[in-house]
Structures are given as structure tokens and as C-alpha cells.
Design an enzyme around this catalytic site. Sequence first.
Site, PDB file in Angstrom:
ATOM      1  N   HIS A   1      -2.441   3.965  -0.243  1.00 35.86           N
ATOM      2  CA  HIS A   1      -1.435   3.284  -1.318  1.00 35.86           C
ATOM      3  C   HIS A   1      -2.757   3.480  -2.721  1.00 35.86           C
ATOM      4  O   HIS A   1      -3.653   2.432  -2.274  1.00 35.86           O
ATOM      5  CB  HIS A   1      -1.331   2.065  -1.289  1.00 35.86           C
ATOM      6  CG  HIS A   1      -0.340   1.243  -1.622  1.00 35.86           C
ATOM      7  ND1 HIS A   1       1.557   1.581  -2.522  1.00 35.86           N
ATOM      8  CD2 HIS A   1      -0.874   0.296  -2.862  1.00 35.86           C
ATOM      9  CE1 HIS A   1       1.721   0.898  -3.419  1.00 35.86           C
ATOM     10  NE2 HIS A   1       0.645   0.203  -3.436  1.00 35.86           N
TER      11      HIS A   1
ATOM     12  N   ASN B   1      -1.677   3.971   5.878  1.00 37.50           N
ATOM     13  CA  ASN B   1      -0.590   4.962   4.849  1.00 37.50           C
ATOM     14  C   ASN B   1      -1.986   5.075   2.810  1.00 37.50           C
ATOM     15  O   ASN B   1      -2.984   3.681   4.314  1.00 37.50           O
ATOM     16  CB  ASN B   1       0.357   4.017   4.107  1.00 37.50           C
ATOM     17  CG  ASN B   1       0.857   4.413   2.840  1.00 37.50           C
ATOM     18  OD1 ASN B   1       1.325   5.061   2.451  1.00 37.50           O
ATOM     19  ND2 ASN B   1       1.365   3.258   2.460  1.00 37.50           N
TER      20      ASN B   1
HETATM   21  C1  GRF Z   1      -1.573   9.186  -4.007  1.00 36.77           C
HETATM   22  O1  GRF Z   1      -1.644   8.707  -5.141  1.00 36.77           O
HETATM   23  C2  GRF Z   1      -0.464   7.891  -2.906  1.00 36.77           C
HETATM   24  O2  GRF Z   1      -1.660   7.325  -2.501  1.00 36.77           O
HETATM   25  C3  GRF Z   1       0.562   7.613  -2.807  1.00 36.77           C
HETATM   26  O3  GRF Z   1       0.911   9.060  -3.892  1.00 36.77           O
HETATM   27  C4  GRF Z   1       0.622   9.821  -4.426  1.00 36.77           C
HETATM   28  C5  GRF Z   1      -0.048  10.955  -3.818  1.00 36.77           C
HETATM   29  O4  GRF Z   1      -0.139  12.033  -4.273  1.00 36.77           O
HETATM   30  N1  GRF Z   1       0.414   7.327  -2.364  1.00 36.77           N
HETATM   31  P1  GRF Z   1      -0.538  13.247  -3.444  1.00 36.77           P
HETATM   32  O5  GRF Z   1       0.672  13.913  -2.791  1.00 36.77           O
HETATM   33  O6  GRF Z   1      -1.974  13.098  -2.098  1.00 36.77           O
HETATM   34  O7  GRF Z   1      -1.211  14.558  -3.920  1.00 36.77           O
END
Ligand code: GRF
Length: 213
Positions: A108, A106
Site C-alpha cells: 500500500h 498487500n
Molecule cells: C502501487 O502503487 C501499489 O502500492 C498500489 O497500487 C500500485 C500498483 O502499481 N497498491 P503496479 O500495478 O504494481 O505497477
Amino acid sequence: MDRPLRVAALASGRGSNLAALIAARLPVTFVLVGSDKAGAGALTVARDAGIPTLALNPRDFPTRADFDRALFGHVADSGADLLVLAGYMRIIDAAVVAAWEGRAINIHPSLLPKYRGLHTHRQCLDAGDAEHGASVHFVTAELDGGPVVAQARIDVRPDDSEASLAERLLVEEHTLLPAVVRAIATGRLRWQGTPLFDGQPLTSPLTPAALAV
Ligand code: GRF
């Protein structure tokens, strides 16, 4: 492994991390992109790249566990070796996640173990931190709690807002996530009950520079 790593991804949002993964031309085959939101931009990104997609609506299932079993059943059927949560915004049933131990990562937007869950940029600003960052970790039943394998860091500027922090961090995420997936695809990063990098247990999170060597 004598064939490219098969990667499935789950995403709930716009899909910029998924787009970065695809653009990185990794030695992998994307076998499925799944979402809990039929309108997720990530599904459009996947379709445009010719990757099979799937959207399931949690409301169509009696319980969260039923939804997760169905969704992860599709992920398993895709033949994925690795599952990437790329902005997947749902908590996953513990028993369902357990089956993917060591095979799911994941991304984060915080320097874990700081700021699990939502609103990480706000929490970072509220705390007055000098640094912010993003983490890639193996997924366990504990939300944003599995072993961290890599982190990218940015400085917090005096005039930063949640939006400006998020925007600057996203640029780093788009390098970090593909770098970790590449390391898994090439066998440098492995899971043997704990993450190993070049055969050694990780003592601290990898940096983008270490992953680029
Ligand atoms: C990212 O900031 C990721 O770290 C978090 O959700 C956001 C997703 O952005 N878990 P995207 O959909 O990849 O543009």
C-alpha cells in the site's frame, strides 16, 4: 518447507510490482496471477514470465462475495502458500479474506496507519507531510488495516506533485515487496497470530535495510 514457497498474486493494474517480484529471482514458484481486469498489464507481465493467469469479471457474478469466492477458489486451487496483493484494487469479502489470515500480504502506497484507501499521494501532500512511504502488511478484513511488517520512506520535496511522489515511491516499492516475500520464503518472517521476524514479534515495521541483512 522442503520446496520453494508457492506464490499467487492478484493485481488490477500495470503490474510493475509483480514485474519487480519476478525480476528479483526469489526462491519461490509463482503458481497464479489473477485479476479482476482482463486488460491488466499485470496479466501480460505474468504471461511473459510463463506464469498461469486468470481474469474474472466481477460483473459476471451476482454479488461481491460470489466473485470473491470464485476468485479465491482459484487461488486456493493453485496450491499457493502465500497470496500477494500487488496493486489489487478491490475490497475483498471479509469471510473470504479470513481464510487467508497470515498467508496474504498487500503493498500500500502510504505510511500506514496513515492514508488507507485511495489517493494516498494527494493526501500526503494535502497534509503537508515531510515524509511519504509504502507499507507491506498482512491482509485482514479491515481495508489496509492488517499488521504492518515493513515500510520504505521517502522525503517529500517542496516541488513534489502526486505524480512525482508516486513515481519516486514506486522505486522503493519495487525493492520493499520482493524483500518481504524473500523474508517469508526463507522463513525469517512468519505469522503466528502476529508477525514474527527471526523469531521475535515485530515492535515496529522492518526497514529495507533490516530486510537486506
Ligand atoms: C502501487 O502503487 C501499489 O502500492 C498500489 O497500487 C500500485 C500498483 O502499481 N497498491 P503496479 O500495478 O504494481 O505497477
